[in-house]
Write a protein that holds these residues in place. Structure first.
Motif, PDB file in Angstrom:
ATOM      1  N   ASP A  42      38.098  37.372  31.792  1.00 18.86           N
ATOM      2  CA  ASP A  42      39.678  37.789  31.687  1.00 18.86           C
ATOM      3  C   ASP A  42      40.735  37.402  33.462  1.00 18.86           C
ATOM      4  O   ASP A  42      41.451  38.141  33.287  1.00 18.86           O
ATOM      5  N   VAL A  43      39.420  37.300  34.445  1.00 14.06           N
ATOM      6  CA  VAL A  43      40.381  37.574  35.406  1.00 14.06           C
ATOM      7  C   VAL A  43      41.469  36.246  35.420  1.00 14.06           C
ATOM      8  O   VAL A  43      41.568  35.414  35.507  1.00 14.06           O
ATOM      9  N   VAL A  44      42.546  37.044  36.126  1.00 11.54           N
ATOM     10  CA  VAL A  44      44.214  35.815  36.528  1.00 11.54           C
ATOM     11  C   VAL A  44      44.210  35.629  37.969  1.00 11.54           C
ATOM     12  O   VAL A  44      44.753  35.593  38.567  1.00 11.54           O
ATOM     13  N   GLY A  45      43.800  36.667  39.037  1.00 13.93           N
ATOM     14  CA  GLY A  45      43.684  36.189  39.716  1.00 13.93           C
ATOM     15  C   GLY A  45      42.845  37.788  40.828  1.00 13.93           C
ATOM     16  O   GLY A  45      42.532  37.841  40.505  1.00 13.93           O
ATOM     17  N   PHE A  46      42.832  37.448  42.525  1.00 15.55           N
ATOM     18  CA  PHE A  46      42.407  38.615  43.035  1.00 15.55           C
ATOM     19  C   PHE A  46      43.229  39.260  44.003  1.00 15.55           C
ATOM     20  O   PHE A  46      44.984  38.924  44.458  1.00 15.55           O
ATOM     21  N   LYS A  47      43.171  40.064  44.611  1.00 12.94           N
ATOM     22  CA  LYS A  47      43.392  41.027  45.832  1.00 12.94           C
ATOM     23  C   LYS A  47      42.030  41.924  46.916  1.00 12.94           C
ATOM     24  O   LYS A  47      41.350  41.644  46.601  1.00 12.94           O
ATOM     25  N   SER A  48      42.822  41.634  48.224  1.00 14.66           N
ATOM     26  CA  SER A  48      42.002  41.896  49.390  1.00 14.66           C
ATOM     27  C   SER A  48      41.519  43.509  49.220  1.00 14.66           C
ATOM     28  O   SER A  48      42.525  43.559  48.734  1.00 14.66           O
ATOM     29  N   ALA A  49      40.118  43.731  48.993  1.00 10.92           N
ATOM     30  CA  ALA A  49      39.637  45.449  49.180  1.00 10.92           C
ATOM     31  C   ALA A  49      40.485  45.895  50.394  1.00 10.92           C
ATOM     32  O   ALA A  49      40.310  47.130  49.825  1.00 10.92           O
ATOM     33  N   SER A  50      40.899  45.424  51.598  1.00  9.89           N
ATOM     34  CA  SER A  50      40.701  46.224  53.423  1.00  9.89           C
ATOM     35  C   SER A  50      42.398  46.317  53.079  1.00  9.89           C
ATOM     36  O   SER A  50      42.686  47.313  53.554  1.00  9.89           O
ATOM     37  N   ASN A  51      43.294  45.191  52.794  1.00 12.31           N
ATOM     38  CA  ASN A  51      44.741  45.471  52.958  1.00 12.31           C
ATOM     39  C   ASN A  51      45.346  45.483  51.858  1.00 12.31           C
ATOM     40  O   ASN A  51      46.772  45.218  51.592  1.00 12.31           O
ATOM     41  N   GLY A  52      44.913  45.349  50.228  1.00 12.36           N
ATOM     42  CA  GLY A  52      45.705  44.635  48.549  1.00 12.36           C
ATOM     43  C   GLY A  52      46.487  43.666  49.159  1.00 12.36           C
ATOM     44  O   GLY A  52      47.450  43.686  48.247  1.00 12.36           O
ATOM     45  N   VAL A  61      39.762  28.494  50.649  1.00  5.93           N
ATOM     46  CA  VAL A  61      38.922  29.521  50.850  1.00  5.93           C
ATOM     47  C   VAL A  61      39.203  29.901  52.404  1.00  5.93           C
ATOM     48  O   VAL A  61      39.298  30.910  52.581  1.00  5.93           O
ATOM     49  N   THR A  62      38.645  29.154  53.038  1.00  7.25           N
ATOM     50  CA  THR A  62      38.683  29.567  54.760  1.00  7.25           C
ATOM     51  C   THR A  62      40.658  30.518  55.205  1.00  7.25           C
ATOM     52  O   THR A  62      40.211  31.161  55.678  1.00  7.25           O
ATOM     53  N   GLN A  63      41.541  30.164  54.199  1.00 14.19           N
ATOM     54  CA  GLN A  63      42.735  30.949  54.838  1.00 14.19           C
ATOM     55  C   GLN A  63      42.511  31.971  53.861  1.00 14.19           C
ATOM     56  O   GLN A  63      42.773  32.939  54.390  1.00 14.19           O
ATOM     57  N   VAL A  64      41.830  32.262  52.589  1.00 12.76           N
ATOM     58  CA  VAL A  64      41.641  33.734  52.040  1.00 12.76           C
ATOM     59  C   VAL A  64      40.255  34.460  52.930  1.00 12.76           C
ATOM     60  O   VAL A  64      41.142  35.282  52.810  1.00 12.76           O
ATOM     61  N   ILE A  65      39.867  33.659  53.740  1.00  9.58           N
ATOM     62  CA  ILE A  65      39.082  34.289  54.376  1.00  9.58           C
ATOM     63  C   ILE A  65      39.869  35.197  55.107  1.00  9.58           C
ATOM     64  O   ILE A  65      39.757  35.766  55.271  1.00  9.58           O
ATOM     65  N   ALA A  66      40.717  34.505  55.329  1.00  5.95           N
ATOM     66  CA  ALA A  66      41.156  34.903  56.974  1.00  5.95           C
ATOM     67  C   ALA A  66      42.413  36.107  56.924  1.00  5.95           C
ATOM     68  O   ALA A  66      42.818  37.038  58.011  1.00  5.95           O
ATOM     69  N   GLU A  67      42.848  35.983  55.787  1.00  6.72           N
ATOM     70  CA  GLU A  67      44.477  36.626  55.166  1.00  6.72           C
ATOM     71  C   GLU A  67      43.576  38.054  54.488  1.00  6.72           C
ATOM     72  O   GLU A  67      44.247  39.099  54.754  1.00  6.72           O
ATOM     73  N   CYS A  68      42.672  37.610  53.937  1.00  3.42           N
ATOM     74  CA  CYS A  68      42.064  39.316  52.876  1.00  3.42           C
ATOM     75  C   CYS A  68      41.418  39.582  53.485  1.00  3.42           C
ATOM     76  O   CYS A  68      40.405  40.699  52.394  1.00  3.42           O
ATOM     77  N   GLY A  69      40.023  38.674  53.561  1.00  6.03           N
ATOM     78  CA  GLY A  69      38.550  39.208  54.252  1.00  6.03           C
ATOM     79  C   GLY A  69      37.966  38.126  52.659  1.00  6.03           C
ATOM     80  O   GLY A  69      38.180  38.161  52.145  1.00  6.03           O
ATOM     81  N   GLU A  70      36.179  39.117  52.795  1.00  9.18           N
ATOM     82  CA  GLU A  70      35.141  38.256  51.840  1.00  9.18           C
ATOM     83  C   GLU A  70      34.843  39.162  50.945  1.00  9.18           C
ATOM     84  O   GLU A  70      34.847  38.790  50.287  1.00  9.18           O
ATOM     85  N   VAL A  71      35.383  40.238  50.572  1.00  8.90           N
ATOM     86  CA  VAL A  71      35.823  40.744  49.251  1.00  8.90           C
ATOM     87  C   VAL A  71      37.053  41.207  49.145  1.00  8.90           C
ATOM     88  O   VAL A  71      37.590  41.898  49.377  1.00  8.90           O
ATOM     89  N   LEU A  72      37.117  41.195  47.249  1.00  8.31           N
ATOM     90  CA  LEU A  72      38.259  41.008  46.988  1.00  8.31           C
ATOM     91  C   LEU A  72      38.210  41.386  45.969  1.00  8.31           C
ATOM     92  O   LEU A  72      37.082  42.101  44.908  1.00  8.31           O
ATOM     93  N   ILE A  73      39.642  41.849  44.643  1.00 11.80           N
ATOM     94  CA  ILE A  73      38.918  42.834  43.575  1.00 11.80           C
ATOM     95  C   ILE A  73      39.513  42.246  43.049  1.00 11.80           C
ATOM     96  O   ILE A  73      41.043  41.969  42.608  1.00 11.80           O
ATOM     97  N   ALA A  74      39.091  42.050  41.319  1.00  9.65           N
ATOM     98  CA  ALA A  74      39.633  41.270  40.184  1.00  9.65           C
ATOM     99  C   ALA A  74      40.926  41.698  39.613  1.00  9.65           C
ATOM    100  O   ALA A  74      40.848  42.519  39.567  1.00  9.65           O
TER     101      ALA A  74
END
Length: 555
Positions: A42-52, A61-74
């Protein structure tokens, strides 16, 4: 470049470490979540656990890691709107609702003989179906099947009843359908098979035992079913420790079934004994995504993997015959040609369909064709009984290929079935040329006809003709021109002649195969004679040179 590891946190406190190619689109995380998280469907997206910050699913994925870190919230429907209804599987989720606890496993069905009776309650249609206007270039939509609640993972036509189709989904269900002119709207659900505790990943009907259906799932199990009654025949256990991704029946041994898994193993089963016969390991370094018995050589089996390789195995020795490494991304699916011996098609996330010469004779083991036409990842490939090749892709298309010209012959680029969402699986009708089914992310299955095909006309089941990979008809040689031809699988029963004649008739194909086989044998004999003559000539030359050298030494 190695894989990145993204940690994803689910709504119920579960966590999963997901390996992913850093150059891939973050949208791939949606699919990987389906198997990594209990609530991943049922996951439709993700947000950063560190900055939201919201994750851009189209970004690498490289850009996602740079902008949101390596820990995401479903993110789920009804929560933070990231991607909205188009972000993933929200279209058939229950927005904002907690998921109910898993249903208890279905009670074990009474034992059923593995060799099932040929009877079926799927009556043959009385006349031709109403064919809707073409929904794509050369493909007409015959029926839309909608009874699953989550994405479709596999479709398989019966090898004995042309009106029987089985579908599997991430809703843990297998649905057996009646399709054709005699059904409301071209198709109706006949029975639902339940027993798997995770998403069902693949299906395959037995080539010679009517109604016997194999399935596999994320619960590490392989099951056998009687599709005519809906009863579970057997549960094959003790072979795998992780998601089982594919199953394949041997066309040469009735009791032989192969399965492959994320545990990196390929397991060969004796289904009559309900036991593991052999395990093939060491050919792949990552998940094994697909497995397929050769249709022409009883000792050959092929497998594909997320390690970007396809391996051809010698089953008897357990050794690797060929390892194809041209793929630049994960390989999802493989299929052997039934009409061109040794040709193996592959589907890859690098948007390409490749065809390899995997024959074990001289000249095999090389890339034969590369088919370019999809705009996104290719998820599945399938050959028709007459040799037509189809592929399904994340670009919401199904393509039927003209292999000789390496160009699309027919394409389905939009359909009410797929609604612009990815197409994950495709299969051809086993008894009638020109019929195919495909399913995908929107939980629907479309049944289509290739342009020019006459579908299900006349009464009665198809008669004559060998099963795909059957032993009759001789062993065909690999043609120099493997252009996808098609044929009726024998004459039709009842009025109208049944069947389809697209290309060469079945008896002509049999005659051509015999001619090609005879010609190949003659060429082999001539080559042996030539080789022997060359060896004799080389020996004579060596002898003459030795005499000359001896004469020179005396002088």
């Amino acid at each position: 470049m190695g894989k990145a590891v993204i940690e994803v946190k689910g709504r119920n406190g579960e966590e999963a470490a997901i390996p992913i190619d850093p150059e891939r689109s973050a949208s791939l995380l949606l699919r990987k979540c389906m198997r990594a998280l209990p609530s991943g469907d049922d996951v439709v997206g993700f947000k950063s656990a560190s900055n939201g910050n919201a994750v851009d699913l189209e970004a690498p994925v490289t850009q996602v890691i740079a902008e949101c870190g390596e820990v995401l919230i479903a993110v789920y429907p009804g929560g933070d709107e990231i991607g909205g209804e188009s972000g993933g599987y929200a279209a058939y989720s229950n927005p904002g609702a907690e998921q109910p606890p898993p249903a208890p496993p279905a009670a074990a069905a009474p034992p059923v003989e593995a060799s099932l009776p040929p009877s079926s309650d799927f009556p043959p249609p009385a006349g031709p179906p109403a064919i809707a206007p073409p929904s794509g270039d050369g493909l007409s939509l015959l029926a839309t099947l909608a009874a699953h609640d989550k994405p479709i993972s596999s479709v398989s036509f019966s090898r004995h009843d042309k009106c029987m189709l089985a579908t599997a989904g991430y809703d843990q269900k297998i649905i057996v359908w009646g399709v054709g002119a005699g059904e409301p709207d071209g198709g109706a659900a006949r029975r639902t098979l339940e027993g798997h505790e995770e998403a069902v990943t693949a299906l395959s009907f037995h080539p010679s035992r009517p109604g016997l259906l194999a399935s596999c799932a994320g619960d590490a199990s392989v099951k056998l079913w009687d599709a005519n009654t809906g009863l579970e025949v057997a549960a094959l256990t003790g072979g795998h420790e992780d998601w089982v991704k594919a199953v394949s029946w041997s066309p040469f041994q009735e009791n032989a079934l192969a399965s492959c898994s994320d545990d990196g193993r390929i397991v060969l089963w004796d289904v009559d004994a309900k036991a593991v016969k052999k395990k093939l390991e060491g050919g792949h370094s990552d998940f094994v995504s697909c497995v397929a018995f050769s249709l022409h050589d009883p000792k050959i089996l092929a497998s594909s993997s997320t390690d970007k390789t396809v391996v051809v195995w010698d089953i008897a020795t357990g050794k690797v015959v060929y390892k194809f490494t041209e793929h630049t991304d994960e390989c999802n699916s493989i299929a052997w040609s039934p009409t061109a011996e040794g040709l193996l098609a592959t589907a890859c996330l690098d948007k390409l369909v490749r065809i390899y010469d995997a024959s074990t004779e001289d000249g095999g083991g090389e890339l034969f064709k590369t088919l370019k036409g999809h705009k996104s990842e290719v998820n599945a490939v399938a050959y028709s009984p007459g040799g037509l090749l189809a592929s399904a892709s994340d670009d919401s298309s199904v393509i039927v290929w003209d292999v000789e010209s390496e160009a699309p012959l027919h394409s389905l680029t939009s359909s009410a079935c797929f609604s612009g969402q990815l197409v994950s699986c495709v299969a051809w009708g086993a008894l009638e040329e020109g019929v195919l089914a495909a399913g995908g992310e929107d939980a629907k299955v479309g049944v289509f006809a290739v342009a020019g095909a006459s579908l299900w006309q006349g009464g009665g089941a198809m008669n004559g003709g060998a099963m795909i990979g059957g032993k009759s008809g001789g062993k065909s040689g690999k043609p120099k021109n493997p252009k996808a031809g098609a044929s009726s699988r024998g004459g039709g029963g009842g009025g109208g002649g049944g069947g389809v004649a697209v290309g060469v008739a079945a008896d002509e194909i049999g005659a051509l195969r015999s001619d090609v086989t005879a010609l190949r044998d003659e060429v082999k004999k001539d080559l042996k004679k030539l080789s022997k003559g060359m060896n004799q000539m080389n020996a004579s030359i060596d002898h003459i040179l030795a005499l000359l050298k001896a004469q020179q030494d005396e002088d």
